[in-house]
Design a protein around this motif. Structure first.
Motif, PDB file in Angstrom:
ATOM      1  N   VAL A  73      -7.192  11.643   3.307  1.00 39.66           N
ATOM      2  CA  VAL A  73      -8.167  10.566   3.177  1.00 39.66           C
ATOM      3  C   VAL A  73      -9.473  11.118   2.608  1.00 39.66           C
ATOM      4  O   VAL A  73      -9.799  12.293   2.803  1.00 39.66           O
ATOM      5  CB  VAL A  73      -8.451   9.880   4.531  1.00 39.66           C
ATOM      6  N   PRO A  74     -10.246  10.277   1.904  1.00 42.40           N
ATOM      7  CA  PRO A  74     -11.559  10.726   1.416  1.00 42.40           C
ATOM      8  C   PRO A  74     -12.604  10.621   2.528  1.00 42.40           C
ATOM      9  O   PRO A  74     -12.806   9.552   3.103  1.00 42.40           O
ATOM     10  CB  PRO A  74     -11.854   9.741   0.272  1.00 42.40           C
ATOM     11  N   THR A  75     -13.239  11.740   2.853  1.00 41.99           N
ATOM     12  CA  THR A  75     -14.308  11.733   3.837  1.00 41.99           C
ATOM     13  C   THR A  75     -15.638  11.949   3.140  1.00 41.99           C
ATOM     14  O   THR A  75     -15.673  12.188   1.932  1.00 41.99           O
ATOM     15  CB  THR A  75     -14.097  12.849   4.885  1.00 41.99           C
ATOM     16  N   ARG A  76     -16.710  11.868   3.884  1.00 43.54           N
ATOM     17  CA  ARG A  76     -18.031  12.039   3.269  1.00 43.54           C
ATOM     18  C   ARG A  76     -18.268  13.472   2.812  1.00 43.54           C
ATOM     19  O   ARG A  76     -19.226  13.756   2.106  1.00 43.54           O
ATOM     20  CB  ARG A  76     -19.132  11.608   4.241  1.00 43.54           C
ATOM     21  N   TYR A  77     -17.383  14.408   3.222  1.00 42.85           N
ATOM     22  CA  TYR A  77     -17.496  15.798   2.798  1.00 42.85           C
ATOM     23  C   TYR A  77     -16.509  16.153   1.695  1.00 42.85           C
ATOM     24  O   TYR A  77     -16.651  17.160   1.036  1.00 42.85           O
ATOM     25  CB  TYR A  77     -17.261  16.733   3.984  1.00 42.85           C
ATOM     26  N   GLY A  78     -15.467  15.315   1.512  1.00 43.53           N
ATOM     27  CA  GLY A  78     -14.408  15.599   0.558  1.00 43.53           C
ATOM     28  C   GLY A  78     -13.058  15.189   1.141  1.00 43.53           C
ATOM     29  O   GLY A  78     -12.960  14.852   2.322  1.00 43.53           O
ATOM     30  N   ARG A  79     -12.024  15.205   0.322  1.00 38.88           N
ATOM     31  CA  ARG A  79     -10.693  14.825   0.812  1.00 38.88           C
ATOM     32  C   ARG A  79     -10.220  15.793   1.885  1.00 38.88           C
ATOM     33  O   ARG A  79     -10.355  17.004   1.748  1.00 38.88           O
ATOM     34  CB  ARG A  79      -9.689  14.799  -0.348  1.00 38.88           C
ATOM     35  N   ASP A  80      -9.634  15.204   2.946  1.00 36.48           N
ATOM     36  CA  ASP A  80      -9.249  16.046   4.068  1.00 36.48           C
ATOM     37  C   ASP A  80      -8.032  15.458   4.783  1.00 36.48           C
ATOM     38  O   ASP A  80      -7.586  14.349   4.495  1.00 36.48           O
ATOM     39  CB  ASP A  80     -10.410  16.177   5.048  1.00 36.48           C
ATOM     40  N   LEU A  81      -7.538  16.240   5.744  1.00 38.29           N
ATOM     41  CA  LEU A  81      -6.335  15.887   6.486  1.00 38.29           C
ATOM     42  C   LEU A  81      -6.695  15.039   7.701  1.00 38.29           C
ATOM     43  O   LEU A  81      -7.681  15.303   8.387  1.00 38.29           O
ATOM     44  CB  LEU A  81      -5.635  17.171   6.936  1.00 38.29           C
ATOM     45  N   ALA A  82      -5.867  14.020   7.973  1.00 43.66           N
ATOM     46  CA  ALA A  82      -6.061  13.166   9.140  1.00 43.66           C
ATOM     47  C   ALA A  82      -4.703  12.825   9.751  1.00 43.66           C
ATOM     48  O   ALA A  82      -3.682  12.830   9.055  1.00 43.66           O
ATOM     49  CB  ALA A  82      -6.809  11.890   8.776  1.00 43.66           C
ATOM     50  N   GLN A  83      -4.710  12.532  11.040  1.00 48.91           N
ATOM     51  CA  GLN A  83      -3.476  12.206  11.757  1.00 48.91           C
ATOM     52  C   GLN A  83      -3.431  10.723  12.080  1.00 48.91           C
ATOM     53  O   GLN A  83      -4.429  10.137  12.506  1.00 48.91           O
ATOM     54  CB  GLN A  83      -3.392  13.017  13.050  1.00 48.91           C
ATOM     55  N   VAL A  84      -2.259  10.106  11.882  1.00 50.19           N
ATOM     56  CA  VAL A  84      -2.069   8.698  12.203  1.00 50.19           C
ATOM     57  C   VAL A  84      -1.842   8.566  13.708  1.00 50.19           C
ATOM     58  O   VAL A  84      -0.892   9.133  14.258  1.00 50.19           O
ATOM     59  CB  VAL A  84      -0.876   8.103  11.439  1.00 50.19           C
ATOM     60  N   ILE A  85      -2.712   7.829  14.380  1.00 53.24           N
ATOM     61  CA  ILE A  85      -2.539   7.591  15.814  1.00 53.24           C
ATOM     62  C   ILE A  85      -1.543   6.462  16.041  1.00 53.24           C
ATOM     63  O   ILE A  85      -0.702   6.519  16.927  1.00 53.24           O
ATOM     64  CB  ILE A  85      -3.893   7.252  16.471  1.00 53.24           C
ATOM     65  N   GLY A  86      -1.640   5.426  15.224  1.00 52.01           N
ATOM     66  CA  GLY A  86      -0.726   4.290  15.339  1.00 52.01           C
ATOM     67  C   GLY A  86      -1.239   3.121  14.530  1.00 52.01           C
ATOM     68  O   GLY A  86      -2.317   3.169  13.935  1.00 52.01           O
ATOM     69  N   SER A  87      -0.446   2.060  14.476  1.00 48.90           N
ATOM     70  CA  SER A  87      -0.842   0.860  13.734  1.00 48.90           C
ATOM     71  C   SER A  87      -1.753  -0.004  14.595  1.00 48.90           C
ATOM     72  O   SER A  87      -1.729   0.063  15.822  1.00 48.90           O
ATOM     73  CB  SER A  87       0.391   0.058  13.319  1.00 48.90           C
ATOM     74  N   VAL A  88      -2.556  -0.817  13.929  1.00 45.01           N
ATOM     75  CA  VAL A  88      -3.508  -1.690  14.602  1.00 45.01           C
ATOM     76  C   VAL A  88      -3.161  -3.128  14.283  1.00 45.01           C
ATOM     77  O   VAL A  88      -2.926  -3.483  13.122  1.00 45.01           O
ATOM     78  CB  VAL A  88      -4.955  -1.379  14.146  1.00 45.01           C
ATOM     79  N   LYS A  89      -3.104  -3.962  15.302  1.00 49.02           N
ATOM     80  CA  LYS A  89      -2.797  -5.379  15.118  1.00 49.02           C
ATOM     81  C   LYS A  89      -3.976  -6.224  15.582  1.00 49.02           C
ATOM     82  O   LYS A  89      -4.776  -5.795  16.401  1.00 49.02           O
ATOM     83  CB  LYS A  89      -1.540  -5.748  15.913  1.00 49.02           C
ATOM     84  N   GLY A  90      -4.029  -7.420  15.050  1.00 48.48           N
ATOM     85  CA  GLY A  90      -5.110  -8.314  15.428  1.00 48.48           C
ATOM     86  C   GLY A  90      -5.919  -8.752  14.227  1.00 48.48           C
ATOM     87  O   GLY A  90      -5.472  -8.653  13.079  1.00 48.48           O
ATOM     88  N   LYS A  91      -7.137  -9.205  14.491  1.00 45.22           N
ATOM     89  CA  LYS A  91      -8.009  -9.698  13.439  1.00 45.22           C
ATOM     90  C   LYS A  91      -8.380  -8.586  12.476  1.00 45.22           C
ATOM     91  O   LYS A  91      -8.677  -7.466  12.881  1.00 45.22           O
ATOM     92  CB  LYS A  91      -9.275 -10.304  14.062  1.00 45.22           C
ATOM     93  N   LEU A  92      -8.350  -8.895  11.189  1.00 49.93           N
ATOM     94  CA  LEU A  92      -8.652  -7.912  10.163  1.00 49.93           C
ATOM     95  C   LEU A  92     -10.138  -7.558  10.195  1.00 49.93           C
ATOM     96  O   LEU A  92     -10.988  -8.439  10.108  1.00 49.93           O
ATOM     97  CB  LEU A  92      -8.288  -8.476   8.785  1.00 49.93           C
ATOM     98  N   PRO A  93     -10.484  -6.274  10.354  1.00 47.26           N
ATOM     99  CA  PRO A  93     -11.900  -5.877  10.374  1.00 47.26           C
ATOM    100  C   PRO A  93     -12.500  -5.948   8.972  1.00 47.26           C
ATOM    101  O   PRO A  93     -11.771  -6.020   7.977  1.00 47.26           O
ATOM    102  CB  PRO A  93     -11.839  -4.443  10.888  1.00 47.26           C
ATOM    103  N   PRO A  94     -13.819  -5.890   8.854  1.00 46.92           N
ATOM    104  CA  PRO A  94     -14.457  -5.920   7.525  1.00 46.92           C
ATOM    105  C   PRO A  94     -14.123  -4.672   6.720  1.00 46.92           C
ATOM    106  O   PRO A  94     -13.790  -3.621   7.281  1.00 46.92           O
ATOM    107  CB  PRO A  94     -15.948  -5.999   7.855  1.00 46.92           C
ATOM    108  N   VAL A  95     -14.236  -4.801   5.400  1.00 47.55           N
ATOM    109  CA  VAL A  95     -13.911  -3.691   4.501  1.00 47.55           C
ATOM    110  C   VAL A  95     -14.784  -2.477   4.780  1.00 47.55           C
ATOM    111  O   VAL A  95     -14.357  -1.340   4.602  1.00 47.55           O
ATOM    112  CB  VAL A  95     -14.067  -4.153   3.031  1.00 47.55           C
ATOM    113  N   SER A  96     -16.001  -2.710   5.265  1.00 53.37           N
ATOM    114  CA  SER A  96     -16.925  -1.609   5.530  1.00 53.37           C
ATOM    115  C   SER A  96     -16.456  -0.708   6.660  1.00 53.37           C
ATOM    116  O   SER A  96     -17.017   0.369   6.871  1.00 53.37           O
ATOM    117  CB  SER A  96     -18.311  -2.162   5.864  1.00 53.37           C
ATOM    118  N   GLU A  97     -15.430  -1.115   7.407  1.00 55.10           N
ATOM    119  CA  GLU A  97     -14.921  -0.320   8.525  1.00 55.10           C
ATOM    120  C   GLU A  97     -13.559   0.299   8.228  1.00 55.10           C
ATOM    121  O   GLU A  97     -12.970   0.935   9.100  1.00 55.10           O
ATOM    122  CB  GLU A  97     -14.828  -1.181   9.790  1.00 55.10           C
TER     123      GLU A  97
END
Length: 315
Positions: A73-97
């Protein structure tokens, strides 16, 4: 129910230092990339940056992702590794999040990450020694090698601003790559390092989620806790995360029960609400002549904006 003692109470101005500070986003989101909207049926995942334990929401337009999968994923420092915790269900959050996953991690990415982890330990010791040599008032917390860029991040805490320009020059001469020093807060330090809280469990910010609304002294007051900084602050020196987690329960219960000081007619006498114990679910009433009685909270009901006691109401 905690009682207030003069020795325990501190002024709001004094305790404000224990409240949270504004926090910067960990990743580059869709809004940063100029994306205005996301399709309602787009799968959303919660991810965690392994080095800092920061969590965030992200989308991936390719195949579905499983828990514990590793992605880039792109972070504020550069592309980096991230782990998927799980899927999220419910109301779609704003694009800014919401962040945007670039791709899934390859075996080569994972192998490089393991090598970087070993290098980070060596870099930590070197930087710590350099800090001592320069006699800087700062505490090194974390060292992280970016996965896709020749850059090392050094995270530290300090009570005041630190002039680390000479330190950076020294580090560049050793590592021969881009160096970035970042000052973080004490709650961020607790999230990164982890540990056990006063409850005996792992820090909430490290194991549960770092996405908390700011914790304020009002939450402690509404829960009628002793305003002793030692009792309501965590090892990080900030107000306990659990004050926020429990605040919703206390707020809801207070709305559904009479408040202290209210007067209630019972057995043709006027009684005053002396204490409301939300945890035990009990309310203590007293009269002017000193008599007192305690009732289960379930026996109180409001009718036409007046509270009354229902004697035979089941608990």
């Amino acid at each position: 129910m905690s009682n207030y003692n003069d020795d325990d109470i501190i002024e709001d101005d004094d305790i404000s230092a224990f409240e949270d500070e504004p926090k910067q986003r960990a990743v580059i989101t869709g809004a940063d990339a100029g994306i205005e909207s996301i399709a309602p049926d787009t799968p959303i995942y919660r991810l965690r940056l392994l080095y800092s334990h920061e969590t965030f929401l992200a989308v991936y337009r390719e195949d579905s992702l499983i828990s514990n999968a590793m992605v880039i994923v792109p972070t504020r420092y550069g592309r980096d590794l991230a782990q998927v915790i799980g899927s999220v269900k419910g109301k779609l959050p704003p694009v800014s999040e919401i962040a945007w996953i670039v791709r899934t991690a390859t075996p080569e990415d994972l192998e490089k990450s393991c090598k970087n982890h070993k290098l980070e330990k060596e870099a930590f010791d070197i930087c710590k020694q350099k800090i001592e040599n320069h006699k800087l008032e700062m505490k090194l917390v974390l060292v992280h090698y970016l996965l896709e860029e020749p850059k090392i991040l050094f995270f530290f805490t300090a009570e005041n601003r630190v002039d680390f320009r000479e330190l950076v020059k020294d580090l560049v001469s050793v590592f021969k790559m881009r160096i970035e020093l970042r000052q973080i807060g004490v709650r961020d330090e607790a999230r990164v390092i982890g540990g056990l809280g006063v409850c005996g469990r792992c820090y909430c910010c490290h194991c549960v989620s770092d996405k908390l609304k700011p914790v304020s002294i009002k939450m402690a007051k509404d829960q009628k806790l002793s305003l002793n900084s030692v009792k309501i602050s965590g090892p990080c020196g900030r107000l306990l995360c659990c004050l926020f987690y429990e605040y919703g329960f206390y707020s809801e219960q207070q709305r559904n029960l009479p408040q202290e000081g209210m007067r209630i007619n019972y057995n043709s006498e006027t009684w005053k609400v002396a204490e409301v114990n939300l945890v035990a679910g009990q309310i203590k009433l007293c009269t002017e002549d000193g008599r007192a009685m305690t009732f289960p909270a379930s026996q109180f009901e409001r009718v036409d904006n007046y509270w009354r006691i229902v004697k035979n109401k089941a608990d």
